[in-house]
Design a protein around this motif. Sequence first.
Motif, PDB file in Angstrom:
ATOM      1  N   VAL A   2       5.100 -32.902  14.069  1.00 53.67           N
ATOM      2  CA  VAL A   2       6.011 -31.664  14.215  1.00 53.67           C
ATOM      3  C   VAL A   2       7.070 -32.050  15.242  1.00 53.67           C
ATOM      4  O   VAL A   2       6.796 -32.805  16.303  1.00 53.67           O
ATOM      5  CB  VAL A   2       5.284 -30.226  14.770  1.00 53.67           C
ATOM      6  CG1 VAL A   2       4.251 -30.802  15.754  1.00 53.67           C
ATOM      7  CG2 VAL A   2       6.055 -29.263  14.883  1.00 53.67           C
ATOM      8  N   GLY A   3       8.469 -31.483  15.021  1.00 52.67           N
ATOM      9  CA  GLY A   3       9.374 -31.712  16.398  1.00 52.67           C
ATOM     10  C   GLY A   3      10.422 -31.026  16.209  1.00 52.67           C
ATOM     11  O   GLY A   3      10.298 -29.839  15.483  1.00 52.67           O
ATOM     12  N   MET A   4      11.557 -31.053  16.996  1.00 50.55           N
ATOM     13  CA  MET A   4      12.511 -30.275  17.257  1.00 50.55           C
ATOM     14  C   MET A   4      13.856 -30.830  16.906  1.00 50.55           C
ATOM     15  O   MET A   4      13.873 -31.949  17.169  1.00 50.55           O
ATOM     16  CB  MET A   4      12.511 -29.638  18.743  1.00 50.55           C
ATOM     17  CG  MET A   4      13.486 -28.815  18.956  1.00 50.55           C
ATOM     18  SD  MET A   4      13.147 -27.917  20.594  1.00 50.55           S
ATOM     19  CE  MET A   4      12.552 -29.023  21.631  1.00 50.55           C
ATOM     20  N   VAL A   5      14.686 -30.373  16.158  1.00 52.64           N
ATOM     21  CA  VAL A   5      15.864 -30.773  15.610  1.00 52.64           C
ATOM     22  C   VAL A   5      16.673 -31.217  16.793  1.00 52.64           C
ATOM     23  O   VAL A   5      17.010 -30.147  17.679  1.00 52.64           O
ATOM     24  CB  VAL A   5      16.694 -30.057  14.912  1.00 52.64           C
ATOM     25  CG1 VAL A   5      18.019 -30.496  14.410  1.00 52.64           C
ATOM     26  CG2 VAL A   5      15.879 -29.758  13.614  1.00 52.64           C
ATOM     27  N   GLU A   6      17.138 -32.379  16.987  1.00 51.65           N
ATOM     28  CA  GLU A   6      18.170 -32.798  18.100  1.00 51.65           C
ATOM     29  C   GLU A   6      19.488 -33.041  17.518  1.00 51.65           C
ATOM     30  O   GLU A   6      20.378 -32.510  18.550  1.00 51.65           O
ATOM     31  CB  GLU A   6      17.595 -34.301  18.474  1.00 51.65           C
ATOM     32  CG  GLU A   6      18.379 -35.014  19.469  1.00 51.65           C
ATOM     33  CD  GLU A   6      19.638 -35.831  19.041  1.00 51.65           C
ATOM     34  OE1 GLU A   6      20.552 -36.019  19.806  1.00 51.65           O
ATOM     35  OE2 GLU A   6      19.588 -36.024  18.017  1.00 51.65           O
ATOM     36  N   SER A   7      19.741 -33.152  16.307  1.00 52.41           N
ATOM     37  CA  SER A   7      21.268 -33.278  15.983  1.00 52.41           C
ATOM     38  C   SER A   7      21.067 -33.275  14.465  1.00 52.41           C
ATOM     39  O   SER A   7      20.184 -33.647  13.764  1.00 52.41           O
ATOM     40  CB  SER A   7      21.912 -34.424  16.530  1.00 52.41           C
ATOM     41  OG  SER A   7      21.265 -35.702  16.097  1.00 52.41           O
ATOM     42  N   VAL A   8      22.195 -33.013  13.859  1.00 47.57           N
ATOM     43  CA  VAL A   8      22.397 -32.755  12.154  1.00 47.57           C
ATOM     44  C   VAL A   8      23.551 -33.449  11.822  1.00 47.57           C
ATOM     45  O   VAL A   8      24.641 -33.541  12.507  1.00 47.57           O
ATOM     46  CB  VAL A   8      22.152 -31.384  11.832  1.00 47.57           C
ATOM     47  CG1 VAL A   8      20.904 -30.709  12.032  1.00 47.57           C
ATOM     48  CG2 VAL A   8      23.255 -30.447  12.418  1.00 47.57           C
ATOM     49  N   GLY A   9      23.571 -33.804  10.438  1.00 49.63           N
ATOM     50  CA  GLY A   9      24.902 -34.491  10.024  1.00 49.63           C
ATOM     51  C   GLY A   9      25.758 -33.155   9.355  1.00 49.63           C
ATOM     52  O   GLY A   9      25.272 -32.193   9.444  1.00 49.63           O
ATOM     53  N   GLU A  10      26.931 -33.632   9.295  1.00 42.72           N
ATOM     54  CA  GLU A  10      27.982 -32.582   8.981  1.00 42.72           C
ATOM     55  C   GLU A  10      27.760 -31.536   7.499  1.00 42.72           C
ATOM     56  O   GLU A  10      28.119 -30.434   7.418  1.00 42.72           O
ATOM     57  CB  GLU A  10      29.272 -33.166   8.965  1.00 42.72           C
ATOM     58  CG  GLU A  10      29.556 -33.999   7.704  1.00 42.72           C
ATOM     59  CD  GLU A  10      29.145 -35.476   8.164  1.00 42.72           C
ATOM     60  OE1 GLU A  10      29.708 -36.425   7.625  1.00 42.72           O
ATOM     61  OE2 GLU A  10      28.602 -35.557   9.311  1.00 42.72           O
ATOM     62  N   ASN A  11      27.059 -32.443   6.512  1.00 41.48           N
ATOM     63  CA  ASN A  11      26.775 -31.553   5.426  1.00 41.48           C
ATOM     64  C   ASN A  11      25.104 -30.921   5.364  1.00 41.48           C
ATOM     65  O   ASN A  11      24.999 -30.298   4.402  1.00 41.48           O
ATOM     66  CB  ASN A  11      26.394 -32.743   4.223  1.00 41.48           C
ATOM     67  CG  ASN A  11      28.083 -33.121   4.071  1.00 41.48           C
ATOM     68  OD1 ASN A  11      29.364 -32.603   4.409  1.00 41.48           O
ATOM     69  ND2 ASN A  11      28.397 -34.487   3.534  1.00 41.48           N
ATOM     70  N   VAL A  12      24.606 -30.836   6.393  1.00 45.72           N
ATOM     71  CA  VAL A  12      23.217 -30.418   6.363  1.00 45.72           C
ATOM     72  C   VAL A  12      23.629 -28.715   6.667  1.00 45.72           C
ATOM     73  O   VAL A  12      24.180 -28.340   7.514  1.00 45.72           O
ATOM     74  CB  VAL A  12      22.431 -30.758   7.655  1.00 45.72           C
ATOM     75  CG1 VAL A  12      21.052 -30.088   7.876  1.00 45.72           C
ATOM     76  CG2 VAL A  12      22.121 -32.375   7.550  1.00 45.72           C
ATOM     77  N   ARG A  13      22.597 -27.957   5.749  1.00 43.87           N
ATOM     78  CA  ARG A  13      22.788 -26.456   5.978  1.00 43.87           C
ATOM     79  C   ARG A  13      21.347 -26.215   6.061  1.00 43.87           C
ATOM     80  O   ARG A  13      20.484 -26.694   5.516  1.00 43.87           O
ATOM     81  CB  ARG A  13      23.418 -25.850   4.548  1.00 43.87           C
ATOM     82  CG  ARG A  13      24.732 -26.346   4.381  1.00 43.87           C
ATOM     83  CD  ARG A  13      25.788 -25.815   5.454  1.00 43.87           C
ATOM     84  NE  ARG A  13      27.167 -26.124   5.160  1.00 43.87           N
ATOM     85  CZ  ARG A  13      27.660 -27.198   5.667  1.00 43.87           C
ATOM     86  NH1 ARG A  13      26.937 -28.073   6.620  1.00 43.87           N
ATOM     87  NH2 ARG A  13      28.968 -27.487   5.418  1.00 43.87           N
ATOM     88  N   GLY A  14      21.101 -24.903   6.583  1.00 42.42           N
ATOM     89  CA  GLY A  14      19.830 -24.326   6.915  1.00 42.42           C
ATOM     90  C   GLY A  14      19.067 -24.845   8.004  1.00 42.42           C
ATOM     91  O   GLY A  14      17.749 -24.178   8.339  1.00 42.42           O
ATOM     92  N   LEU A  15      19.572 -25.987   8.751  1.00 45.61           N
ATOM     93  CA  LEU A  15      18.804 -26.415   9.733  1.00 45.61           C
ATOM     94  C   LEU A  15      19.640 -26.711  11.071  1.00 45.61           C
ATOM     95  O   LEU A  15      20.975 -26.975  10.658  1.00 45.61           O
ATOM     96  CB  LEU A  15      18.212 -27.942   9.540  1.00 45.61           C
ATOM     97  CG  LEU A  15      17.020 -27.813   8.548  1.00 45.61           C
ATOM     98  CD1 LEU A  15      16.633 -29.291   8.275  1.00 45.61           C
ATOM     99  CD2 LEU A  15      15.667 -27.061   9.268  1.00 45.61           C
TER     100      LEU A  15
END
Length: 413
Positions: A110-123
């Motif tokens: 289990v973890g915490m989102v640190e960064s997301v790509g530009e096409n990611v939705r919902g996170l």
Amino acid sequence: MKKHIGSLLSSYLTRRKPISKNPIFRSFGQNHLFTSSTSHSQSDQVITCKAAVCWGLGEAVKVEEIEVEPPKSSEVRVKMLYASLCHTDISCCSGHLGPLFPRVIGHEGVGMVESVGENVRGLKEGDLVIPTYAGECGKCSNCRSGKTNLCLKQPLTLHGLMPDGTSRMSIRGQSLYHLFSCSTLSEYMVSNANYLLKIDTRTPLSDASFLSCGFSTGYGAAWKAAKVENGSTVAVLGLGAVGLGVLEGARSQGAARIIGIDTNERKRERGKAFGMTDFINPSESNKTISELVLELTGGEGVDYSFECAGIHSLINQLLQATKVGIGTLMVIGVVDKPSLDIDFLTLLLGRTVKGCVFGGIKSQTDIPLLVNKCINKEIRLENLLTHEIGLEDTEKAFELLKQPDCVKVLIKI
């Protein structure tokens, strides 16, 4: 030993390596999640961190310093909080699912989102997530069929790479293989967004880690794959986390008799906590497992048997322990041979042998239901937790799993 996300605020705000390039986190209390001031991170930095690396067949796992790249357009980089060791990790280190080395192991966590790509939705940054090595698009013919959890568009991956055929992890310039869609025994990991599930922040972190594979696999095998009926009889070989999950799943389905089978006498009491009604210790008898099960069921056998130990030589005994004409054997444990020998007459008499991945559970549809059961104390996963260690002691976890009192080892990242 149960941790909630709110209790981790102070420790992660004081870490040497930032959770993201410009994190601005706000705490809304123990039952709420930290959120970033932006929905998408602009972080493009490579992160240097610690991870558990297996270098070759049979070699001891070593905690090494590795580099983790930023996520690509449809990917997410996760700061891992906790992970747990599964026997599948041991199988991978032994090359049973493909000799891919060097590899960062771990697929429960289990973890915490640190960064997301530009096409990611919902996170977004700060979301609490667990990895799910079986994806669910909800649109392909398999997802729409209602018959399987094996998505055609987001399939189970065994090649140890991201969907584009590359790795996001390296060590001293050498690429590292992932494990399935993730590598949880690392301070940071990158996963395709389709293989992550955002979960309720009220979930105890140990529960969340256990739900990402072992327990859910067993629970789902009884619930979704076998579809155990009310009043039926069940036998379960191997009372580790997966087998205990089968017991709980069978109980929730209303099974009238649930027989646990294990040579470890300490599993007798633990099994009762998850719904077991009878216990067989094969080491205490000269009879076969099928004979012992038939004795308990008046010679009829059980409606369902579950192989959770990965012992290929016992497959036929478990099949013979089921009822003629309608008995079903669910094979869940990872065996150390590429093929199995099934007794023809036993099969001809109307019995069924069936396998499943992740217990037939759909990651986006079904896991949230299990999370809610944990939050509402309908499932008590604290009964699985026997040991807790730090990432630096990962090698010790392999030895702990050999101890008779060990069920699950929680690893603090």
